[in-house]
Design an enzyme around this catalytic site. Structure first.
Site, PDB file in Angstrom:
ATOM      1  N   ALA A  29      -3.229  -2.427   0.326  1.00  0.00           N
ATOM      2  CA  ALA A  29      -2.834  -2.518  -0.755  1.00  0.00           C
ATOM      3  C   ALA A  29      -3.798  -3.530  -1.832  1.00  0.00           C
ATOM      4  O   ALA A  29      -4.366  -4.464  -1.155  1.00  0.00           O
ATOM      5  CB  ALA A  29      -1.583  -2.681  -0.945  1.00  0.00           C
ATOM      6  N   GLY A  65      -2.210  -1.206   3.838  1.00  0.00           N
ATOM      7  CA  GLY A  65      -1.937   0.150   3.545  1.00  0.00           C
ATOM      8  C   GLY A  65      -2.939   1.119   3.834  1.00  0.00           C
ATOM      9  O   GLY A  65      -2.580   2.316   3.726  1.00  0.00           O
ATOM     10  N   GLU A 106      -2.106   2.465   7.287  1.00  0.00           N
ATOM     11  CA  GLU A 106      -0.704   2.962   7.013  1.00  0.00           C
ATOM     12  C   GLU A 106      -1.036   4.345   6.457  1.00  0.00           C
ATOM     13  O   GLU A 106      -0.468   5.124   7.082  1.00  0.00           O
ATOM     14  CB  GLU A 106       0.293   2.234   6.098  1.00  0.00           C
ATOM     15  CG  GLU A 106       0.530   1.083   6.816  1.00  0.00           C
ATOM     16  CD  GLU A 106       1.599   0.149   5.916  1.00  0.00           C
ATOM     17  OE1 GLU A 106       1.080  -0.047   4.902  1.00  0.00           O
ATOM     18  OE2 GLU A 106       2.496  -0.385   6.147  1.00  0.00           O
ATOM     19  N   GLU A 157      -1.021  -8.151   6.928  1.00  0.00           N
ATOM     20  CA  GLU A 157      -0.366  -8.522   5.692  1.00  0.00           C
ATOM     21  C   GLU A 157       0.188  -9.831   6.359  1.00  0.00           C
ATOM     22  O   GLU A 157       0.583 -10.703   5.345  1.00  0.00           O
ATOM     23  CB  GLU A 157       0.961  -7.716   5.816  1.00  0.00           C
ATOM     24  CG  GLU A 157       0.575  -6.247   5.120  1.00  0.00           C
ATOM     25  CD  GLU A 157       0.137  -5.169   5.944  1.00  0.00           C
ATOM     26  OE1 GLU A 157      -0.341  -5.534   7.154  1.00  0.00           O
ATOM     27  OE2 GLU A 157       0.032  -3.869   5.593  1.00  0.00           O
TER      28      GLU A 157
HETATM   29  N1  CO8 Z   1      -7.050  -5.908  -2.779  1.00  0.00           N
HETATM   30  C1  CO8 Z   1      -7.804  -6.194  -3.719  1.00  0.00           C
HETATM   31  N2  CO8 Z   1      -9.289  -6.645  -3.894  1.00  0.00           N
HETATM   32  C2  CO8 Z   1      -9.691  -6.435  -2.538  1.00  0.00           C
HETATM   33  C3  CO8 Z   1      -9.020  -6.278  -1.333  1.00  0.00           C
HETATM   34  C4  CO8 Z   1      -7.753  -5.920  -1.292  1.00  0.00           C
HETATM   35  N3  CO8 Z   1      -6.886  -5.487  -0.352  1.00  0.00           N
HETATM   36  N4  CO8 Z   1      -9.921  -6.198  -0.252  1.00  0.00           N
HETATM   37  C5  CO8 Z   1     -11.031  -6.433  -0.767  1.00  0.00           C
HETATM   38  N5  CO8 Z   1     -10.920  -6.617  -1.961  1.00  0.00           N
HETATM   39  C6  CO8 Z   1     -11.874  -6.795  -3.014  1.00  0.00           C
HETATM   40  C7  CO8 Z   1     -12.301  -8.696  -2.938  1.00  0.00           C
HETATM   41  O1  CO8 Z   1     -11.365  -9.405  -3.791  1.00  0.00           O
HETATM   42  C8  CO8 Z   1     -13.737  -8.592  -3.319  1.00  0.00           C
HETATM   43  O2  CO8 Z   1     -13.658  -8.524  -4.861  1.00  0.00           O
HETATM   44  P1  CO8 Z   1     -14.609  -9.471  -5.572  1.00  0.00           P
HETATM   45  O3  CO8 Z   1     -15.926  -8.985  -5.503  1.00  0.00           O
HETATM   46  O4  CO8 Z   1     -14.125  -9.075  -6.940  1.00  0.00           O
HETATM   47  O5  CO8 Z   1     -14.302 -10.971  -5.287  1.00  0.00           O
HETATM   48  C9  CO8 Z   1     -14.477  -7.291  -2.755  1.00  0.00           C
HETATM   49  O6  CO8 Z   1     -13.359  -6.288  -2.624  1.00  0.00           O
HETATM   50  C10 CO8 Z   1     -15.119  -7.351  -1.518  1.00  0.00           C
HETATM   51  O7  CO8 Z   1     -14.360  -8.074  -0.879  1.00  0.00           O
HETATM   52  P2  CO8 Z   1     -14.886  -9.207   0.313  1.00  0.00           P
HETATM   53  O8  CO8 Z   1     -15.789 -10.001  -0.433  1.00  0.00           O
HETATM   54  O9  CO8 Z   1     -13.673 -10.056   0.814  1.00  0.00           O
HETATM   55  O10 CO8 Z   1     -15.578  -8.195   1.446  1.00  0.00           O
HETATM   56  P3  CO8 Z   1     -16.089  -8.873   2.951  1.00  0.00           P
HETATM   57  O11 CO8 Z   1     -16.773  -7.847   3.434  1.00  0.00           O
HETATM   58  O12 CO8 Z   1     -16.330 -10.412   2.995  1.00  0.00           O
HETATM   59  O13 CO8 Z   1     -14.543  -8.770   3.606  1.00  0.00           O
HETATM   60  C11 CO8 Z   1     -12.393  -7.582   4.357  1.00  0.00           C
HETATM   61  C12 CO8 Z   1     -14.011  -7.529   3.724  1.00  0.00           C
HETATM   62  C13 CO8 Z   1     -12.288  -8.195   5.713  1.00  0.00           C
HETATM   63  C14 CO8 Z   1     -11.843  -6.314   4.343  1.00  0.00           C
HETATM   64  C15 CO8 Z   1     -11.648  -8.571   2.995  1.00  0.00           C
HETATM   65  O14 CO8 Z   1     -11.860  -7.940   1.857  1.00  0.00           O
HETATM   66  C16 CO8 Z   1     -10.051  -8.651   3.368  1.00  0.00           C
HETATM   67  O15 CO8 Z   1      -9.713  -9.185   4.389  1.00  0.00           O
HETATM   68  N6  CO8 Z   1      -9.499  -7.905   2.652  1.00  0.00           N
HETATM   69  C17 CO8 Z   1      -7.961  -8.058   2.332  1.00  0.00           C
HETATM   70  C18 CO8 Z   1      -7.389  -7.026   3.635  1.00  0.00           C
HETATM   71  C19 CO8 Z   1      -5.861  -7.226   3.665  1.00  0.00           C
HETATM   72  O16 CO8 Z   1      -5.234  -8.309   3.460  1.00  0.00           O
HETATM   73  N7  CO8 Z   1      -5.441  -6.205   3.411  1.00  0.00           N
HETATM   74  C20 CO8 Z   1      -3.819  -5.904   3.242  1.00  0.00           C
HETATM   75  C21 CO8 Z   1      -3.568  -5.880   1.893  1.00  0.00           C
HETATM   76  S1  CO8 Z   1      -1.545  -5.878   1.848  1.00  0.00           S
HETATM   77  C22 CO8 Z   1      -1.035  -4.333   2.197  1.00  0.00           C
HETATM   78  O17 CO8 Z   1      -2.003  -3.465   2.466  1.00  0.00           O
HETATM   79  C23 CO8 Z   1       0.288  -4.240   2.008  1.00  0.00           C
HETATM   80  C24 CO8 Z   1       0.762  -2.538   2.192  1.00  0.00           C
HETATM   81  C25 CO8 Z   1       2.140  -2.126   1.672  1.00  0.00           C
HETATM   82  C26 CO8 Z   1       2.277  -1.484   0.520  1.00  0.00           C
HETATM   83  C27 CO8 Z   1       2.728  -2.126  -0.816  1.00  0.00           C
HETATM   84  C28 CO8 Z   1       2.391  -1.203  -2.052  1.00  0.00           C
HETATM   85  C29 CO8 Z   1       3.234  -1.633  -3.074  1.00  0.00           C
END
Ligand code: CO8
Length: 257
Positions: free
Chosen positions: A65, A108, A111, A131
């Protein structure tokens, strides 16, 4: 219909949806989910479409998400707006759906992939429910579907630690049906979906319903449900055609396709 966060294509009888927010690693925001649901609705209604492939890019399926959107969500917003309700549309898609996952499928994203009927994974696929690291828990069915796919021990470990697992581990524990070389993932997913779409659509839908009911009901009720569907198959022209084709040693040409 033009979309900003997904790319929609038709490949013969297969509908293809690509998640497409590359700058945010395909993070799933409200706008993307709205578009996804519109595309699903259109494929649902289109009689030419017999199966769906949902994919991302070669680098990422979806990194979860959109955290930037969720950051300011309040309990009242979430409760009154019934947050995540609209995310479930894919799980009600009645035609066969394959998730073709390359790169990250996190939160998500994982999921969403699990809402499909099965997952084909590229060698570089990585799955996780991180999460807990954000101070939240999976909210789009992750704790429920992951436990059913991989069993309690691994679901607990993955959700409690937030660690990622690679494609090999995901295949070993039953989260993905097969691993495919990264460069041929989409081609293989489309080939598989086309093969499914060439079969009888009502029968494919019944199979999907029956297998899904195995996770919702008792063995006795599930077997009864399967038997009723089996009986119903004999009311279709496709059963007559499929069996006639076998006996006449020719490929079947199903009517409901
Ligand atoms: N949301 C928003 N932006 C994101 C997300 C995300 N989930 N993941 C990556 N990005 C963005 C980063 O902020 C970054 O943006 P910017 O260049 O502007 O700083 C860009 O994408 C590139 O990301 P990274 O620099 O972090 O890239 P890396 O290759 O270093 O890392 C990862 C890749 C490991 C995937 C890392 O980005 C990461 O850990 N992302 C988050 C993963 C995460 O925690 N996912 C769970 C999110 S919560 C969720 O899914 C709950 C679901 C329930 C549904 C709710 C609906 C209402």
């Amino acid at each position: 219909m033009s979309y900003e966060n997904i790319i929609v294509e038709v490949h013969g009888a297969v509908g293809l949806i690509r998640l497409n927010r590359p700058k945010a690693l395909n993070a799933l925001n409200t706008a993307l989910i709205r578009e996804l649901n519109l595309a699903l609705g259109a494929f649902s209604e289109d009689p030419q479409i017999g199966a769906l492939v949902l994919t991302g890019s070669e680098k990422v399926f979806a990194a979860g998400a959109d955290i930037k959107e969720l950051q300011t969500l309040t309990y009242m917003d979430a409760y009154l707006g019934d947050a995540i309700r609209t995310w479930e549309r894919l799980s009600y898609f009645r035609k066969p759906a394959i998730a073709a996952v390359a790169g990250f499928a996190l939160g998500g994203g994982c999921e969403l992939a699990m809402m499909c009927d099965f997952i084909l994974a590229a060698e570089n696929a990585k799955f996780g429910q991180p999460e807990i690291k954000l101070g939240i828990l999976p909210g789009a069915g992750g704790t429920q579907r992951l436990a059913r796919f991989v069993g309690k021990a691994k679901a607990m470990e993955l959700c409690l630690t937030g660690r990622m697992m690679d494609a090999q581990e995901a295949e070993r524990c039953g989260l993905v049906s097969r691993i495919v070389p990264s460069e041929s993932l989409l081609e293989e997913a489309l080939r598989t979906a086309k093969a499914i779409a060439s079969m009888s659509l009502p029968i494919a839908m019944q199979i999907k319903d029956c297998i899904n009911s195995a996770y919702e009901t008792t063995m006795t009720e599930g077997v009864k449900f399967e038997r009723r569907n089996f009986h119903a198959a004999f009311a279709t022209q496709d059963q007559k055609e499929g069996m006639a084709a076998f006996i006449e040693k020719r490929p079947a040409k199903f009517v409901n396709r």
